[in-house]
Design a protein around this motif. Sequence first.
Motif, PDB file in Angstrom:
ATOM      1  N   LYS A  40       0.818  -1.224   0.000  1.00 37.87           N
ATOM      2  CA  LYS A  40       0.000   0.000   0.000  1.00 37.87           C
ATOM      3  C   LYS A  40       0.847   1.268   0.000  1.00 37.87           C
ATOM      4  O   LYS A  40       0.335   2.344  -0.276  1.00 37.87           O
ATOM      5  N   TRP A  41       2.125   1.139   0.377  1.00 36.21           N
ATOM      6  CA  TRP A  41       2.908   2.374   0.458  1.00 36.21           C
ATOM      7  C   TRP A  41       4.229   2.354  -0.295  1.00 36.21           C
ATOM      8  O   TRP A  41       4.808   3.385  -0.557  1.00 36.21           O
ATOM      9  N   TRP A  42       4.734   1.167  -0.659  1.00 31.46           N
ATOM     10  CA  TRP A  42       6.068   1.106  -1.262  1.00 31.46           C
ATOM     11  C   TRP A  42       6.113   1.843  -2.606  1.00 31.46           C
ATOM     12  O   TRP A  42       7.017   2.618  -2.876  1.00 31.46           O
ATOM     13  N   GLY A  43       5.139   1.607  -3.446  1.00 29.57           N
ATOM     14  CA  GLY A  43       5.113   2.264  -4.750  1.00 29.57           C
ATOM     15  C   GLY A  43       4.209   3.473  -4.738  1.00 29.57           C
ATOM     16  O   GLY A  43       3.261   3.533  -3.957  1.00 29.57           O
ATOM     17  N   PRO A  44       4.504   4.453  -5.613  1.00 27.64           N
ATOM     18  CA  PRO A  44       3.600   5.601  -5.729  1.00 27.64           C
ATOM     19  C   PRO A  44       2.279   5.169  -6.378  1.00 27.64           C
ATOM     20  O   PRO A  44       2.227   4.106  -6.994  1.00 27.64           O
TER      21      PRO A  44
ATOM     22  N   ASP B  68       7.255  10.802   0.242  1.00 25.60           N
ATOM     23  CA  ASP B  68       5.965  10.293  -0.241  1.00 25.60           C
ATOM     24  C   ASP B  68       5.598   8.987   0.452  1.00 25.60           C
ATOM     25  O   ASP B  68       4.450   8.766   0.840  1.00 25.60           O
ATOM     26  N   ARG B  69       6.590   8.109   0.598  1.00 28.55           N
ATOM     27  CA  ARG B  69       6.322   6.821   1.256  1.00 28.55           C
ATOM     28  C   ARG B  69       5.887   7.027   2.706  1.00 28.55           C
ATOM     29  O   ARG B  69       4.948   6.387   3.183  1.00 28.55           O
ATOM     30  N   ARG B  72       2.401   8.125   2.901  1.00 24.81           N
ATOM     31  CA  ARG B  72       1.449   7.024   2.692  1.00 24.81           C
ATOM     32  C   ARG B  72       1.366   6.135   3.933  1.00 24.81           C
ATOM     33  O   ARG B  72       0.277   5.680   4.302  1.00 24.81           O
ATOM     34  N   ILE B  73       2.497   5.893   4.591  1.00 17.46           N
ATOM     35  CA  ILE B  73       2.473   5.109   5.836  1.00 17.46           C
ATOM     36  C   ILE B  73       1.617   5.845   6.868  1.00 17.46           C
ATOM     37  O   ILE B  73       0.775   5.243   7.558  1.00 17.46           O
ATOM     38  N   ILE B  76      -1.965   5.255   6.164  1.00 13.38           N
ATOM     39  CA  ILE B  76      -2.401   3.900   6.545  1.00 13.38           C
ATOM     40  C   ILE B  76      -2.673   3.852   8.052  1.00 13.38           C
ATOM     41  O   ILE B  76      -3.703   3.322   8.496  1.00 13.38           O
TER      42      ILE B  76
END
Lengths: 166, 88
Positions: A40-44, B68-69, B72-73, B76
């Motif tokens: 869910k987060w590794w790739g853009p 960016d990562r 996103r974490i 989540i």
Amino acid sequence: MTVISIDKDPGAMTMTIVAEFDAPARRVWEVWANPRQLEKWWGPPTYPATVVDHDLSPGGKVGYFMTGPEGDRHRGWWRILMVDGPHRLEFEDGFADEAGTPDPAMPTTTARVSLSEQPGGGTRMTIETTFPSLEAMEQLIAMGMEEGIGLAVGQIDGLLRAAPNG
Amino acid sequence: MQEEHSVSALAGRYPMSFAAVQKHVAVLEHAGLVSKRREGREQLVPGNVNAVLAARRLLDQLEAVWRDRLDRIGEILATDTQNEGADA
């Protein structure tokens, strides 16, 4: 999430980024240890990751591919060097060919992740990424650094400028 | 890519020989990025071929990738809180 610090050292070929999360360490660890969370987060969003192998034990392998807008797939792998959940993870990260086999012609980077619970209840995560040589860095910048996405530098520049904070 | 340099101008600007600059350019060419352009007798290459400049740029790009990562974490983890009220 708050980014606490970033240290970029071209001489040491290392970037260290420190961030704090409002969650306990065992929860933050899950985003690495659970392949469904990792992807869910590794790739853009434009190159989402799919994790196909996920063995977080010393010497274990994590295999993944990222899917581009044209359906193009870019494969990568980790080799686990050290794991001590929920506090430490070290791995080598490299490129793979279409079959998922590590590509020895491509440079690898080493990542060291550490999680420490803060007195206030949050978790501080430090990620240190090291490149093996300047030549490797040149090779990677040539390819684009989106983990196996073969964008030319000009395209990457455009991508980063288009990003909200870029 | 903003500007181009001639290989000989790069060799003059940095403490590198013409041959060393050419070698760096060859690495980038081999990796499939740089297309050297000829204009008259000059070989023109993008302005970022110097190794240290390249290292800086790569670290900048890596910073953007990780920011960016981490965002996103963070998202989540925030979703957890919304769904469960508190951490399970």
